[in-house]
Motif scaffolding. Structure first.
Motif, PDB file in Angstrom:
ATOM      1  N   GLY A 149      89.756  -8.837  84.017  1.00  0.00           N
ATOM      2  CA  GLY A 149      90.278  -7.908  85.006  1.00  0.00           C
ATOM      3  C   GLY A 149      89.723  -8.148  86.403  1.00  0.00           C
ATOM      4  N   PRO A 150      89.922  -7.181  87.286  1.00  0.00           N
ATOM      5  CA  PRO A 150      90.436  -5.837  87.008  1.00  0.00           C
ATOM      6  C   PRO A 150      91.949  -5.823  86.754  1.00  0.00           C
ATOM      7  CG  PRO A 150      90.096  -6.098  89.351  1.00  0.00           C
ATOM      8  CD  PRO A 150      89.578  -7.351  88.713  1.00  0.00           C
ATOM      9  N   HIS A 151      92.384  -4.756  86.000  1.00  0.00           N
ATOM     10  CA  HIS A 151      93.794  -4.567  85.708  1.00  0.00           C
ATOM     11  C   HIS A 151      94.147  -3.096  85.839  1.00  0.00           C
ATOM     12  CE1 HIS A 151      93.271  -8.415  83.318  1.00  0.00           C
ATOM     13  NE2 HIS A 151      94.365  -8.670  83.995  1.00  0.00           N
ATOM     14  N   GLU A 152      95.406  -2.883  86.164  1.00  0.00           N
ATOM     15  CA  GLU A 152      95.984  -1.561  86.017  1.00  0.00           C
ATOM     16  C   GLU A 152      97.122  -1.664  85.004  1.00  0.00           C
ATOM     17  OE1 GLU A 152      96.944   0.565  89.544  1.00  0.00           O
ATOM     18  OE2 GLU A 152      94.902   0.407  90.365  1.00  0.00           O
ATOM     19  N   TYR A 153      97.087  -0.753  84.033  1.00  0.00           N
ATOM     20  CA  TYR A 153      98.093  -0.732  82.970  1.00  0.00           C
ATOM     21  C   TYR A 153      98.939   0.516  83.108  1.00  0.00           C
ATOM     22  CZ  TYR A 153      95.153  -4.311  80.799  1.00  0.00           C
ATOM     23  OH  TYR A 153      94.418  -5.447  80.549  1.00  0.00           O
ATOM     24  N   ALA A 154     100.253   0.363  82.949  1.00  0.00           N
ATOM     25  CA  ALA A 154     101.181   1.492  82.991  1.00  0.00           C
ATOM     26  C   ALA A 154     101.947   1.520  81.677  1.00  0.00           C
ATOM     27  CB  ALA A 154     102.134   1.355  84.173  1.00  0.00           C
ATOM     28  N   ILE A 155     101.842   2.633  80.976  1.00  0.00           N
ATOM     29  CA  ILE A 155     102.485   2.775  79.666  1.00  0.00           C
ATOM     30  C   ILE A 155     103.382   3.996  79.712  1.00  0.00           C
ATOM     31  CG2 ILE A 155     102.134   3.152  77.205  1.00  0.00           C
ATOM     32  CD1 ILE A 155      99.210   1.868  79.089  1.00  0.00           C
ATOM     33  N   ASP A 156     104.660   3.795  79.402  1.00  0.00           N
ATOM     34  CA  ASP A 156     105.593   4.918  79.351  1.00  0.00           C
ATOM     35  C   ASP A 156     105.872   5.284  77.903  1.00  0.00           C
ATOM     36  OD1 ASP A 156     107.361   3.014  78.367  1.00  0.00           O
ATOM     37  OD2 ASP A 156     108.518   2.855  80.210  1.00  0.00           O
ATOM     38  N   GLY A 157     106.802   6.227  77.717  1.00  0.00           N
ATOM     39  CA  GLY A 157     107.205   6.604  76.372  1.00  0.00           C
ATOM     40  C   GLY A 157     106.423   7.759  75.767  1.00  0.00           C
ATOM     41  N   TRP A 158     105.637   8.472  76.589  1.00  0.00           N
ATOM     42  CA  TRP A 158     104.829   9.575  76.064  1.00  0.00           C
ATOM     43  C   TRP A 158     105.615  10.879  76.092  1.00  0.00           C
ATOM     44  CZ3 TRP A 158     100.744   7.691  73.754  1.00  0.00           C
ATOM     45  CH2 TRP A 158     100.163   6.509  74.238  1.00  0.00           C
ATOM     46  N   ALA A 159     105.453  11.700  75.060  1.00  0.00           N
ATOM     47  CA  ALA A 159     106.122  12.999  75.004  1.00  0.00           C
ATOM     48  C   ALA A 159     105.413  14.035  75.861  1.00  0.00           C
ATOM     49  CB  ALA A 159     106.188  13.491  73.567  1.00  0.00           C
TER      50      ALA A 159
ATOM     51  N   LEU B  30      88.273   6.700  78.595  1.00  0.00           N
ATOM     52  CA  LEU B  30      88.759   6.476  79.957  1.00  0.00           C
ATOM     53  C   LEU B  30      89.459   7.755  80.423  1.00  0.00           C
ATOM     54  CD1 LEU B  30      90.184   2.862  79.489  1.00  0.00           C
ATOM     55  CD2 LEU B  30      87.853   3.591  80.015  1.00  0.00           C
ATOM     56  N   ILE B  31      88.989   8.290  81.553  1.00  0.00           N
ATOM     57  CA  ILE B  31      89.484   9.582  82.013  1.00  0.00           C
ATOM     58  C   ILE B  31      90.106   9.448  83.403  1.00  0.00           C
ATOM     59  CG2 ILE B  31      87.794  10.849  80.630  1.00  0.00           C
ATOM     60  CD1 ILE B  31      86.181  11.278  83.217  1.00  0.00           C
ATOM     61  N   GLU B  32      90.794  10.484  83.765  1.00  0.00           N
ATOM     62  CA  GLU B  32      91.447  10.608  85.073  1.00  0.00           C
ATOM     63  C   GLU B  32      92.523   9.546  85.306  1.00  0.00           C
ATOM     64  OE1 GLU B  32      90.909  13.235  86.762  1.00  0.00           O
ATOM     65  OE2 GLU B  32      89.147  13.879  85.644  1.00  0.00           O
ATOM     66  N   PRO B  33      93.401   9.281  84.338  1.00  0.00           N
ATOM     67  CA  PRO B  33      94.528   8.394  84.628  1.00  0.00           C
ATOM     68  C   PRO B  33      95.548   9.114  85.503  1.00  0.00           C
ATOM     69  CG  PRO B  33      94.832   9.358  82.484  1.00  0.00           C
ATOM     70  CD  PRO B  33      93.489   9.855  82.974  1.00  0.00           C
ATOM     71  N   ALA B  34      96.441   8.350  86.077  1.00  0.00           N
ATOM     72  CA  ALA B  34      97.569   8.956  86.779  1.00  0.00           C
ATOM     73  C   ALA B  34      98.689   9.199  85.773  1.00  0.00           C
ATOM     74  CB  ALA B  34      98.055   8.040  87.899  1.00  0.00           C
ATOM     75  N   THR B  35      99.370  10.339  85.916  1.00  0.00           N
ATOM     76  CA  THR B  35     100.482  10.668  85.018  1.00  0.00           C
ATOM     77  C   THR B  35     101.729  10.916  85.858  1.00  0.00           C
ATOM     78  OG1 THR B  35      99.888  13.017  85.042  1.00  0.00           O
ATOM     79  CG2 THR B  35      98.967  11.654  83.278  1.00  0.00           C
ATOM     80  N   MET B  36     102.838  10.331  85.418  1.00  0.00           N
ATOM     81  CA  MET B  36     104.107  10.469  86.129  1.00  0.00           C
ATOM     82  C   MET B  36     105.176  10.939  85.154  1.00  0.00           C
ATOM     83  SD  MET B  36     102.078   7.968  87.432  1.00  0.00           S
ATOM     84  CE  MET B  36     102.623   6.378  86.839  1.00  0.00           C
ATOM     85  N   ALA B  37     105.906  11.991  85.557  1.00  0.00           N
ATOM     86  CA  ALA B  37     106.952  12.542  84.717  1.00  0.00           C
ATOM     87  C   ALA B  37     108.259  11.822  84.971  1.00  0.00           C
ATOM     88  CB  ALA B  37     107.105  14.034  84.969  1.00  0.00           C
ATOM     89  N   GLY B  38     109.063  11.721  83.953  1.00  0.00           N
ATOM     90  CA  GLY B  38     110.398  11.129  84.014  1.00  0.00           C
ATOM     91  C   GLY B  38     111.117  11.487  82.735  1.00  0.00           C
ATOM     92  N   ASP B  39     111.990  10.571  82.264  1.00  0.00           N
ATOM     93  CA  ASP B  39     112.600  10.811  80.954  1.00  0.00           C
ATOM     94  C   ASP B  39     111.510  10.941  79.892  1.00  0.00           C
ATOM     95  OD1 ASP B  39     115.103  10.706  82.046  1.00  0.00           O
ATOM     96  OD2 ASP B  39     115.407   8.581  81.586  1.00  0.00           O
ATOM     97  N   THR B  40     110.436  10.160  80.063  1.00  0.00           N
ATOM     98  CA  THR B  40     109.199  10.314  79.288  1.00  0.00           C
ATOM     99  C   THR B  40     108.042  10.266  80.266  1.00  0.00           C
ATOM    100  OG1 THR B  40     108.933   7.933  78.929  1.00  0.00           O
ATOM    101  CG2 THR B  40     110.214   9.160  77.271  1.00  0.00           C
ATOM    102  N   TRP B  41     106.872  10.612  79.785  1.00  0.00           N
ATOM    103  CA  TRP B  41     105.701  10.549  80.648  1.00  0.00           C
ATOM    104  C   TRP B  41     105.178   9.113  80.699  1.00  0.00           C
ATOM    105  CZ3 TRP B  41     103.576  14.332  83.667  1.00  0.00           C
ATOM    106  CH2 TRP B  41     104.053  15.627  83.466  1.00  0.00           C
ATOM    107  N   THR B  42     104.667   8.731  81.862  1.00  0.00           N
ATOM    108  CA  THR B  42     104.029   7.427  82.057  1.00  0.00           C
ATOM    109  C   THR B  42     102.585   7.655  82.455  1.00  0.00           C
ATOM    110  OG1 THR B  42     106.087   6.354  82.740  1.00  0.00           O
ATOM    111  CG2 THR B  42     104.027   5.274  83.388  1.00  0.00           C
ATOM    112  N   LEU B  43     101.691   6.901  81.834  1.00  0.00           N
ATOM    113  CA  LEU B  43     100.267   6.935  82.177  1.00  0.00           C
ATOM    114  C   LEU B  43      99.890   5.604  82.822  1.00  0.00           C
ATOM    115  CD1 LEU B  43     100.274   9.348  80.159  1.00  0.00           C
ATOM    116  CD2 LEU B  43      98.012   8.571  79.435  1.00  0.00           C
TER     117      LEU B  43
END
Length: 782
Positions: A300-310, A328-341
């Motif tokens: 790394g460093p890396h940033e990972y974005a994972i969608d598909g969360w309820a 690992l705490i304090e990720p960013a969360t984005m709402a959409g059709d599913t949640w993305t972290l």
């Protein structure tokens, strides 16, 4: 062997609390150290609540969570204890850790999926999971996909490999393909989920099969109906096929692999097992069923974005060291059709990350308060005899121990599950007994154990696979499975329980009494307590029945039996021969003669010839059905069989002759020396001679000592050998055969007829007709 769902027997065992006694009243931890056994059967985040501890018999109000410590397989495990700061474990507080199912060798995983974690309460605190800030900066482009593997496998058919080319220790298979002349081609489809494959790359497919027949084979393999393999191969062996799945063929969700077996020219039938299919592919960063795990592919460093969360409530762990994860705490969360972290880490190549929705977090598969087991490690006194059993058989096991004590032995009953917990970190495996016995030889006071009784039956279907074909039966003391038989492959090898240094030469005398319930257990103990160990004073005690099959190309079974009669039988013992096609012309008269001889009373029964677990003489001779008709109450012989598989006790729903004859109430045998595997006559006969020499010439009449000394002598001449592993004593190893009958300090004069007429005995009922022999023995019987 990996199966994604819990099996029936696993659920039954866990529901029973793993046979561990639960306390009726809550235990208070005032000043004492408590030890809690926690079972885990799948990888993932595990959460333990105050209710879980209450169910285990612990009052949460009396414990200080700051003293919690966890370990597994001897290693400390970091935990998160929510709400521990106030020194109370209140409702709403919890323990959280990353749990793993049992991961071991293929052989070890046959016994269990359950890994065990030990929580101690009231002692020094253990490590905690640290929090690491993972807030993203949004200055790096997240990777679009990662390397993933789907392993699809179920376990429905049991088969042990006879040839090991290429080597394998697999014994459970997904399905079987059996083409024959009227149906020369057979195809089966095997489905499994593949989460989110990318569409612009090809993937690698692997399929493993195993042929049971030594013929030429033809295999076809299609992925989602796209034909990838049409190959021929030969011999009775394992085969691994690899193929490339073209880009765009794999889909997200259920994918199918269709495997065909087609007859080759000149081949009239085939029999092929399918083990698994595996797809190595690239996967998008999307959660599947509330979780995802992946490894960093470069530093790394890396940033990972994972969608598909309820929902945005997701636990993120760095499990590069699963015993010491980081949260690992304090990720960013984005709402959409599913949640993305989205989260940021400075990772190294190979670092492993696990994300799981809080709603998908499960409790433990089992939890129980475990009482101290100090007496297993540091008892006040030693014991000559160790009886290993389960709690349900304890009353009968204690009766057996009393019988030992009445004859001058010190004897102690121990529970198999206690040995598992104390001497194998809770991991279910027969080596727990061996570890315990090894400990006793150096750490226990005298007397050190010399004899071991495995008081309980067992079989190889530990996880309850395919119960319609392999019935669920008690596993009280499991068979020690080992790949020792050069033909059968994996067989029950109880010798390993007593081989403390694993050199193939046992140190302790061991016998198995394969009973399933109290009725069977008491029946065997009743026979033991009634058996006359003193002197062969009654006429029936001076009769030895020798039974021989007839198949000259394989062996001179009658000649080998005559060798024993002429060179090893004591002068006071009269031989009675039942030789197929020699003394008796047809199989019906052979069966009747065996029944008549046993029911009239005999000191010893020896058989040489072909065998399978439940029949002699290639399925047409004596059988377990004939055992049911025995009526020799009070006149129990020692059986010694030199054939194949007569003692193979571990097949569910198919009891062996050796165990059936021993378990028979008020009839049958007192004990048996019988093989759990196949055998060559040229090797069994020297073993048989050595055993008879030890018993009758060296006068070692205690059965366990006799078999132990025979194995040790055989080892001296041949080294590690399959017969040492597979020849098994079914019965109590302390049982002593009666001595020769003396009259005026001399053997009674008895005329030995080389081929005596049948004994004079009351007329006995003819044996009933029985069912035809099974068509699919373990292996072609020898």
């Amino acid at each position: 062997m990996k199966k994604p769902t819990l099996s029936l027997i696993t659920l039954l065992i866990l529901a029973a609390g793993l046979f561990l006694p639960l306390h009726r009243e809550p235990v208070h931890a005032d000043g004492g150290v408590l030890r809690v056994r926690i079972g885990v059967v799948q990888d993932g985040v595990v959460r333990i609540t105050p209710d879980d501890l209450r169910n285990a018999g612990i009052d949460p109000k009396t414990i200080d969570p700051r003293t919690f410590a966890m370990s597994s397989q001897g290693q400390p495990v970091a935990i998160r204890v929510a709400g521990e700061g106030d020194g109370r474990f209140d409702d709403g507080d919890f323990i959280e850790f990353f749990g793993q199912k049992f991961h071991g060798s293929l052989q070890d995983e046959k016994y269990t999926d359950e890994n065990v974690y030990w929580l101690t309460i009231g002692d020094a605190p253990g490590p905690r999971i640290p929090d690491v800030n993972a807030t993203p900066s949004f200055d790096l482009t997240p990777p679009a996909d990662f390397a993933a593997v789907v392993h699809a496998e179920e376990n429905n058919y049991w088969y042990t490999q006879h040839r090991k080319d290429p080597p394998t220790k697999e014994s459970w298979y997904w399905d079987q393909l059996r083409p024959y002349a009227s149906q020369p081609g057979v195809t089966h489809t095997f489905a499994a989920a593949v989460p989110y494959p990318i569409t612009d790359q090809s993937f690698a497919l692997t399929v493993e099969e195993n042929a049971r027949m030594n013929v030429s084979h033809r295999t076809t393999i299609a992925f989602n109906d796209a034909l990838l393999v049409d190959a021929t191969w030969s011999a009775k062996r394992r085969a691994v096929f690899t193929a490339t799945v073209p880009a765009g063929v794999a889909v997200s969700g259920i994918n199918t692999v269709t495997i065909g077996a087609l007859l080759q020219p000149g081949v009239t039938s085939d029999w092929v097992y399918v083990n698994y299919w595996e797809l190595a592919y690239r996967r998008e960063f999307s959660a599947w069923q509330g979780r995802i795990d992946f490894r960093a592919e470069e530093a790394g460093p890396h940033e990972y974005a994972i969608d598909g969360w309820a929902a945005p409530q997701v636990v993120i762990l760095d499990i590069s060291d699963p015993f010491a994860p980081r949260r690992l705490i304090e990720p960013a969360t984005m709402a959409g059709d599913t949640w993305t972290l989205r989260f940021r880490v400075d990772d190294a190549a190979g670092d492993h990350f696990w994300l799981q929705e809080e709603s998908a977090i499960a409790g433990p598969a089992s939890i129980a308060l475990r009482p101290p087991l100090d007496q297993l490690r540091q008892p006040d006194t030693g014991a000559d005899v160790i009886i290993v059993t389960g709690q349900d058989l304890f009353p009968a096991a204690e009766r057996l121990a009393d019988w030992h004590r009445s004859r001058g032995y010190s004897s102690r009953v121990v529970f198999f599950q206690d040995l598992v917990d104390e001497f194998n970190d809770g991991i279910y495996h027969p080596r727990a007994v061996t570890n315990f016995l090894t400990w006793t030889q150096t750490q226990w006071p005298d007397p050190k154990p010399r004899y071991v009784v495995l008081f309980g039956d067992g079989n190889w279907n530990f996880k309850g696979y395919n119960p319609a074909k392999y019935p669920i039966e008690p596993i009280i003391v499991p068979p020690y499975l080992a790949w020792e038989d050069p033909w059968q492959g994996e067989v029950p090898d109880d010798n390993r329980y007593a081989d403390l240094d694993d050199d193939g030469n046992p140190e302790l005398a061991l016998g198995r009494i394969p009973v399933n319930n109290m009725e069977e257990a008491n029946a065997v103990v009743d026979k033991l307590t009634a058996y006359d160990e003193n002197e062969r004073s009654q006429f029936w005690q001076r009769i030895a029945v020798f039974i021989a099959d007839d198949d000259p190309p394989v062996g001179d079974f009658a000649g080998d039996s005559d060798l024993i009669i002429n060179n090893y039988l004591p002068p006071d013992v009269i031989p009675q021969r039942i030789y197929r096609n020699i003394t008796h012309s047809d199989i019906a008269s052979v069966r009747q003669a065996i029944a008549d001889a046993i029911n009239s009373g005999t000191f010893m029964v020896q058989y040489a010839g072909h065998g399978s677990p439940d029949t002699w003489m290639k399925g047409v001779g004596w059988s377990v059905q004939d055992v049911e008709n025995l009526s020799n109450a009070g006149m129990y012989p020692l059986f010694s069989t030199f054939n194949c598989l007569d003692g193979y006790f571990a097949y569910p729903g198919r009891p062996s002759i050796a165990e059936t004859t021993l378990r028979k109430a008020d009839a049958g045998s007192i004990a048996a020396f019988s093989p759990t595997g196949l055998g060559a006559t040229s090797e069994q006969t020297p073993f048989r001679e050595t055993l008879m020499e030890v018993i009758f010439q060296d006068d070692v009449r205690t059965l366990g000592d006799a078999l132990l000394l025979t194995k040790q002598r055989y080892f001296q001449h041949r080294g590690r050998h399959y017969l040492i592993e597979t020849m098994t004593l079914f019965g109590d190893p302390t049982l002593t055969l009666p001595s020769g009958f003396y009259l005026n300090n001399a053997y009674t004069p008895l005329q030995l007829n080389p081929n005596p007429a049948p004994l004079n005995a009351p007329a006995l009922p003819k044996l009933p007709e029985r069912n035809p022999p099974r068509q699919e023995p373990l292996t072609p019987p020898l």
